[in-house]
Design a protein around this motif. Structure first.
Motif, PDB file in Angstrom:
ATOM      1  N   ARG A  36       0.837  -1.201   0.000  1.00 13.62           N
ATOM      2  CA  ARG A  36       0.000   0.000   0.000  1.00 13.62           C
ATOM      3  C   ARG A  36       0.875   1.256   0.000  1.00 13.62           C
ATOM      4  NH1 ARG A  36      -5.223   1.214   1.792  1.00 13.62           N
ATOM      5  NH2 ARG A  36      -5.454  -0.817   2.808  1.00 13.62           N
ATOM      6  N   GLU A  37       1.878   1.274   0.864  1.00 13.99           N
ATOM      7  CA  GLU A  37       2.757   2.443   0.961  1.00 13.99           C
ATOM      8  C   GLU A  37       3.499   2.681  -0.350  1.00 13.99           C
ATOM      9  OE1 GLU A  37       6.485   4.127   3.691  1.00 13.99           O
ATOM     10  OE2 GLU A  37       5.611   2.154   4.075  1.00 13.99           O
ATOM     11  N   ILE A  38       3.977   1.611  -0.965  1.00  9.42           N
ATOM     12  CA  ILE A  38       4.684   1.737  -2.241  1.00  9.42           C
ATOM     13  C   ILE A  38       3.753   2.301  -3.305  1.00  9.42           C
ATOM     14  CG2 ILE A  38       5.780   0.435  -4.105  1.00  9.42           C
ATOM     15  CD1 ILE A  38       6.804  -1.511  -1.965  1.00  9.42           C
ATOM     16  N   SER A  39       2.518   1.779  -3.355  1.00  2.00           N
ATOM     17  CA  SER A  39       1.540   2.235  -4.343  1.00  2.00           C
ATOM     18  C   SER A  39       1.188   3.700  -4.134  1.00  2.00           C
ATOM     19  CB  SER A  39       0.280   1.371  -4.256  1.00  2.00           C
ATOM     20  OG  SER A  39      -0.725   1.855  -5.120  1.00  2.00           O
ATOM     21  N   GLU A  40       0.951   4.073  -2.879  1.00  2.00           N
ATOM     22  CA  GLU A  40       0.567   5.455  -2.587  1.00  2.00           C
ATOM     23  C   GLU A  40       1.714   6.419  -2.862  1.00  2.00           C
ATOM     24  OE1 GLU A  40      -0.848   5.316   1.414  1.00  2.00           O
ATOM     25  OE2 GLU A  40      -2.832   4.539   0.834  1.00  2.00           O
ATOM     26  N   ASN A  41       2.943   5.997  -2.555  1.00  2.52           N
ATOM     27  CA  ASN A  41       4.102   6.854  -2.833  1.00  2.52           C
ATOM     28  C   ASN A  41       4.289   7.056  -4.333  1.00  2.52           C
ATOM     29  OD1 ASN A  41       4.661   7.131  -0.130  1.00  2.52           O
ATOM     30  ND2 ASN A  41       6.239   5.549  -0.084  1.00  2.52           N
ATOM     31  N   LEU A  42       4.084   5.982  -5.102  1.00  4.66           N
ATOM     32  CA  LEU A  42       4.218   6.077  -6.553  1.00  4.66           C
ATOM     33  C   LEU A  42       3.143   6.987  -7.138  1.00  4.66           C
ATOM     34  CD1 LEU A  42       5.658   5.126  -9.108  1.00  4.66           C
ATOM     35  CD2 LEU A  42       4.103   3.174  -9.185  1.00  4.66           C
ATOM     36  N   THR A  43       1.912   6.840  -6.628  1.00  4.34           N
ATOM     37  CA  THR A  43       0.817   7.696  -7.092  1.00  4.34           C
ATOM     38  C   THR A  43       1.100   9.156  -6.777  1.00  4.34           C
ATOM     39  OG1 THR A  43      -0.799   5.920  -6.788  1.00  4.34           O
ATOM     40  CG2 THR A  43      -1.652   8.171  -6.885  1.00  4.34           C
ATOM     41  N   GLN A  44       1.602   9.419  -5.560  1.00  4.31           N
ATOM     42  CA  GLN A  44       1.902  10.795  -5.167  1.00  4.31           C
ATOM     43  C   GLN A  44       3.013  11.381  -6.024  1.00  4.31           C
ATOM     44  OE1 GLN A  44       0.082  12.525  -2.691  1.00  4.31           O
ATOM     45  NE2 GLN A  44       1.095  14.181  -3.815  1.00  4.31           N
ATOM     46  N   GLU A  45       4.008  10.559  -6.341  1.00  2.72           N
ATOM     47  CA  GLU A  45       5.107  11.028  -7.185  1.00  2.72           C
ATOM     48  C   GLU A  45       4.598  11.395  -8.573  1.00  2.72           C
ATOM     49  OE1 GLU A  45       8.910  12.179  -8.236  1.00  2.72           O
ATOM     50  OE2 GLU A  45       8.065  11.716  -6.264  1.00  2.72           O
ATOM     51  N   PHE A  46       3.692  10.578  -9.102  1.00  6.06           N
ATOM     52  CA  PHE A  46       3.102  10.868 -10.407  1.00  6.06           C
ATOM     53  C   PHE A  46       2.324  12.183 -10.361  1.00  6.06           C
ATOM     54  CE2 PHE A  46      -0.355  10.708 -13.478  1.00  6.06           C
ATOM     55  CZ  PHE A  46       0.308  10.361 -14.642  1.00  6.06           C
ATOM     56  N   LEU A  47       1.543  12.366  -9.291  1.00  3.05           N
ATOM     57  CA  LEU A  47       0.772  13.601  -9.146  1.00  3.05           C
ATOM     58  C   LEU A  47       1.697  14.812  -9.041  1.00  3.05           C
ATOM     59  CD1 LEU A  47      -1.984  12.447  -6.613  1.00  3.05           C
ATOM     60  CD2 LEU A  47      -2.318  13.012  -9.026  1.00  3.05           C
ATOM     61  N   ASN A  48       2.776  14.673  -8.281  1.00  2.00           N
ATOM     62  CA  ASN A  48       3.707  15.792  -8.102  1.00  2.00           C
ATOM     63  C   ASN A  48       4.349  16.197  -9.423  1.00  2.00           C
ATOM     64  OD1 ASN A  48       3.163  15.699  -5.373  1.00  2.00           O
ATOM     65  ND2 ASN A  48       5.017  14.569  -4.844  1.00  2.00           N
TER      66      ASN A  48
END
Length: 208
Positions: free
Chosen positions: A148-160
Motif C-alpha cells: 500500500r505504501e509503495i503504491s501510494e508513494n508512486l501515485t503521489q510522485e506521479f501527481l507531483n
C-alpha cells in the motif's frame, strides 16, 4: 500439504531434474513440465496436467511461431504457463466461503504470480465486492505487507510530477491530490504546430 481448493501443492518451488543443458523435467502441483534441446540453440518445452484422465497437454512451444532459444528461457516459459493454468483453474473453481477464505484466495493468487492490481480485479469478479474493498483486502493482507505504501508513494510522485504541467491542480493538506489536463489542447496544438505534442509526450520527459 497445505490445503487449497484445487487439492494441488503449488506452494512448493518448481524443481527441474535431469540435464538442464539437454533434457529436463519438473513435476509440480500435478503438472509435468518438460524442456528439451532440439537443434542448435532451439529448445522445445511442454506442460501436461497429470491429474486429467489423458494427461492433457496444456501448452507447448509447438503452438508458437517464435523459437525459444536456450534452456533457461524455455524452462521459464513452461513455468509461466503452468502458473497461469493453475491460476485460471483457481479463479473458475466454485468456492464455499466457509471453507475457502478470501485471505486464502489472495495468498494462492500471489503464489501463482498475480500482482496486487490483478488480485484486486479477480477478487471483485469472483466475490462480487467493491473495488475499494478489494483494494483494502489486498493491501491489508499479510501477503502484500508494505505494498500500500509503495503504491501510494508512486501515485503521489506521479501527481507531483504531473502538477508541473497540469492545467488544473488541487491540494489537500499541502499535497497534490488531483491534476487535470485539457486534452483538447493537444488536438489544437497538433493542428497548429503539426507535431505530436500530446499529453504523454509532455509528461514523459518529467520522469527521465
Amino acid at each position: 500439504m497445505k490445503t487449497n481448493i484445487l487439492n494441488r501443492d503449488f506452494y512448493q518451488p518448481i524443481i527441474w531434474e535431469g540435464d538442464l543443458d539437454d533434457d529436463c523435467t519438473a513435476k509440480w502441483a500435478g503438472l509435468m513440465l518438460r524442456a528439451e534441446w532440439m537443434d542448435e540453440d532451439y529448445w522445445w518445452w511442454c506442460v501436461y496436467d497429470m491429474f486429467t484422465e489423458d494427461e492433457e497437454q496444456i501448452d507447448s512451444s509447438n503452438e508458437y511461431e517464435q523459437r525459444f532459444i536456450g534452456g533457461k528461457v524455455s524452462r521459464e516459459k513452461a513455468e509461466e504457463i503452468a502458473k497461469v493454468y493453475l491460476k485460471n483453474k483457481l479463479i473458475n473453481t466454485e468456492t464455499n466461503p466457509d471453507f475457502y477464505k478470501i485471505s486464502d484466495f489472495i495468498t494462492d493468487l500471489k503464489v501463482l504470480g498475480a500482482s496486487p492490481i490483478e488480485s484486486m480485479k479477480l477478487l471483485k469478479n469472483k466475490f462480487n465486492i467493491s473495488l475499494s474493498e478489494c483494494r483494502d483486502l489486498v493491501f491489508d493482507s499479510k501477503d502484500w505487507e508494505g505494498a500500500r505504501e509503495i503504491s501510494e508513494n508512486l501515485t503521489q510522485e506521479f501527481l507531483n510530477v504531473g502538477a508541473e504541467i497540469a492545467d488544473k491542480v488541487e491540494f489537500i493538506d499541502g499535497r497534490v491530490s488531483s491534476i487535470t489536463f485539457d486534452l483538447t489542447k493537444d488536438v489544437q496544438e497538433d493542428i497548429q504546430k503539426q507535431n505530436n505534442n500530446s499529453f504523454w509526450s509532455r509528461i514523459k520527459p518529467k520522469f527521465k
